[in-house]
Design a protein around this motif. Structure first.
Motif, PDB file in Angstrom:
ATOM      1  N   GLN A 151      36.982  81.898 -78.381  1.00 32.26           N
ATOM      2  CA  GLN A 151      37.416  80.657 -77.745  1.00 32.26           C
ATOM      3  C   GLN A 151      38.794  80.816 -77.104  1.00 32.26           C
ATOM      4  O   GLN A 151      39.046  80.290 -76.009  1.00 32.26           O
ATOM      5  CB  GLN A 151      37.430  79.508 -78.759  1.00 32.26           C
ATOM      6  N   ASP A 152      39.693  81.537 -77.769  1.00 27.63           N
ATOM      7  CA  ASP A 152      41.030  81.759 -77.212  1.00 27.63           C
ATOM      8  C   ASP A 152      40.952  82.550 -75.909  1.00 27.63           C
ATOM      9  O   ASP A 152      41.695  82.274 -74.952  1.00 27.63           O
ATOM     10  CB  ASP A 152      41.913  82.489 -78.212  1.00 27.63           C
ATOM     11  N   CYS A 154      38.390  82.687 -73.785  1.00 32.47           N
ATOM     12  CA  CYS A 154      37.840  81.806 -72.750  1.00 32.47           C
ATOM     13  C   CYS A 154      38.892  80.817 -72.261  1.00 32.47           C
ATOM     14  O   CYS A 154      39.059  80.600 -71.051  1.00 32.47           O
ATOM     15  CB  CYS A 154      36.634  81.042 -73.287  1.00 32.47           C
ATOM     16  N   ASN A 155      39.608  80.216 -73.199  1.00 35.41           N
ATOM     17  CA  ASN A 155      40.621  79.235 -72.840  1.00 35.41           C
ATOM     18  C   ASN A 155      41.703  79.848 -71.959  1.00 35.41           C
ATOM     19  O   ASN A 155      42.113  79.270 -70.945  1.00 35.41           O
ATOM     20  CB  ASN A 155      41.236  78.641 -74.105  1.00 35.41           C
ATOM     21  N   GLU A 156      42.180  81.037 -72.348  1.00 37.07           N
ATOM     22  CA  GLU A 156      43.235  81.685 -71.572  1.00 37.07           C
ATOM     23  C   GLU A 156      42.743  82.074 -70.186  1.00 37.07           C
ATOM     24  O   GLU A 156      43.474  81.948 -69.190  1.00 37.07           O
ATOM     25  CB  GLU A 156      43.761  82.911 -72.321  1.00 37.07           C
ATOM     26  N   TRP A 158      40.389  80.627 -68.288  1.00 39.37           N
ATOM     27  CA  TRP A 158      40.278  79.475 -67.392  1.00 39.37           C
ATOM     28  C   TRP A 158      41.613  78.764 -67.225  1.00 39.37           C
ATOM     29  O   TRP A 158      41.865  78.140 -66.179  1.00 39.37           O
ATOM     30  CB  TRP A 158      39.192  78.533 -67.885  1.00 39.37           C
ATOM     31  N   TRP A 159      42.496  78.862 -68.211  1.00 40.16           N
ATOM     32  CA  TRP A 159      43.831  78.288 -68.076  1.00 40.16           C
ATOM     33  C   TRP A 159      44.638  79.005 -66.995  1.00 40.16           C
ATOM     34  O   TRP A 159      45.365  78.383 -66.213  1.00 40.16           O
ATOM     35  CB  TRP A 159      44.567  78.365 -69.419  1.00 40.16           C
ATOM     36  N   PRO A 265      32.627  77.399 -73.502  1.00 41.13           N
ATOM     37  CA  PRO A 265      33.228  76.157 -72.986  1.00 41.13           C
ATOM     38  C   PRO A 265      32.809  75.881 -71.540  1.00 41.13           C
ATOM     39  O   PRO A 265      33.624  75.996 -70.604  1.00 41.13           O
ATOM     40  CB  PRO A 265      34.722  76.413 -73.119  1.00 41.13           C
ATOM     41  N   ASP A 268      34.945  73.336 -69.456  1.00 40.38           N
ATOM     42  CA  ASP A 268      36.202  73.900 -68.930  1.00 40.38           C
ATOM     43  C   ASP A 268      35.929  74.754 -67.707  1.00 40.38           C
ATOM     44  O   ASP A 268      36.630  74.662 -66.691  1.00 40.38           O
ATOM     45  CB  ASP A 268      36.895  74.745 -70.002  1.00 40.38           C
ATOM     46  N   ASP A 269      34.927  75.601 -67.814  1.00 41.12           N
ATOM     47  CA  ASP A 269      34.523  76.478 -66.720  1.00 41.12           C
ATOM     48  C   ASP A 269      34.234  75.656 -65.467  1.00 41.12           C
ATOM     49  O   ASP A 269      34.760  75.927 -64.371  1.00 41.12           O
ATOM     50  CB  ASP A 269      33.292  77.275 -67.171  1.00 41.12           C
TER      51      ASP A 269
END
Length: 289
Positions: A151-152, A154-156, A158-159, A265, A268-269
């Motif tokens: 998850q981290d 993926c988050n990074e 897209w962030w 996610p 988010d994507d």
């Protein structure tokens, strides 16, 4: 160019003549049974000595192995900072093309030095080293992701993607390229691709440094997509690389998620991808998104 045996003989001859050198180890790619041999492989050598201090900044060491093209002593540098592990290293590139990475460690550090699955003993004057297992790259194999790590990542990914987009809109080439090539691809996409590669190979193969061994074990069309993420300095081409990177990340991340029962996610994507397109289509004089 001196061959491997000539270099090994040279390294052992130095060690035998030095009373303080009690053992010689070799590690790295030259002892890895899974790596194809070639002329550019370094000689990664460890000398175990009674005292490290006499071998620091010692010109006699440097002059013993051939004509130097360029020398680096990492423990004397400020940038990057030294490791300060009590050892001292000479990284020596020679005129004939050979390279030796020679490190001096105290005998008291023997256990930590042997904590590398790619290690063979070339010399042991005192028979102090226990029999080692055959060298293997087991210490360099990928480890399985946890849901949190997934998850981290993926988050990074897209962030950071909008950072690239705003850099492109502003025509800030160096900023956009750094965020795309380093923060997005090398730090996050390659992390996800390593997990994907590991799943494909049963976590039994090393991807190599920066993924250099991956190509033969992943789908050709996937590798082609990865190649397309490497753009030139043309802003339109960088935009295309960004969107290609997003498609590739989405594909492999969903595969990893499926293998482990993680939740990708998708929201988010979707939101970020739409945001990237809005930025791309903004006029240069836009005052709002």
């Amino acid at each position: 160019m001196r061959n491997e045996q000539e270099m090994i003989d040279l390294l052992l001859d130095f060690a035998r003549k030095e009373e303080d050198v009690r053992a010689v180890l070799m590690n790295g790619s030259r002892v890895n049974p899974n790596v194809k041999r070639d002329i550019f492989q370094d000689f990664d050598i460890v000398y175990l000595v009674k005292e490290v201090e006499p071998y620091k900044r010692n010109e006699r060491v440097v002059n013993s192995f051939g004509d130097i093209l360029i020398l680096q002593t990492p423990e004397d540098m400020q940038d990057p900072p030294p490791e300060n592990h009590g050892h001292y290293a000479y990284l020596m590139q020679f005129m004939d093309g050979n390279r030796i990475d020679l490190s001096f460690y105290s005998i008291n550090q023997l256990d930590s030095v042997l904590d590398d699955s790619l290690t063979v003993v070339l010399l042991d004057k005192d028979n102090i080293i226990k029999e080692l297992p055959p060298p293997s790259d087991k210490d360099y194999l990928p480890t399985e992701p946890t849901d949190k790590l997934f998850q981290d990542c993926c988050n990074e990914f897209w962030w950071v993607s909008p950072y690239v987009a705003k850099g492109l809109w502003r025509e800030e080439l160096t900023y956009a390229k750094y965020m795309l090539d380093v923060v997005l691809r090398e730090e996050q996409l390659m992390k996800m691709l390593t997990w994907y590669f590991a799943i494909k190979t049963g976590f039994k193969k090393s991807p190599g440094k920066f993924g250099k061994f991956m190509k033969k074990d992943i789908e050709p069309e996937l590798w082609l997509e990865l190649e397309k993420t490497y753009s030139d300095s043309n802003f339109d081409n960088i935009w295309e690389s960004l969107f290609t990177m997003g498609r590739l990340f989405r594909r492999i991340a969903n595969e990893v998620a499926s293998a482990y029962g993680f939740k990708y996610p998708q929201d988010d994507d979707k939101r970020v991808t739409e945001h990237l397109w809005r930025i791309k289509n903004l006029p240069r004089d836009a005052t709002e998104i």
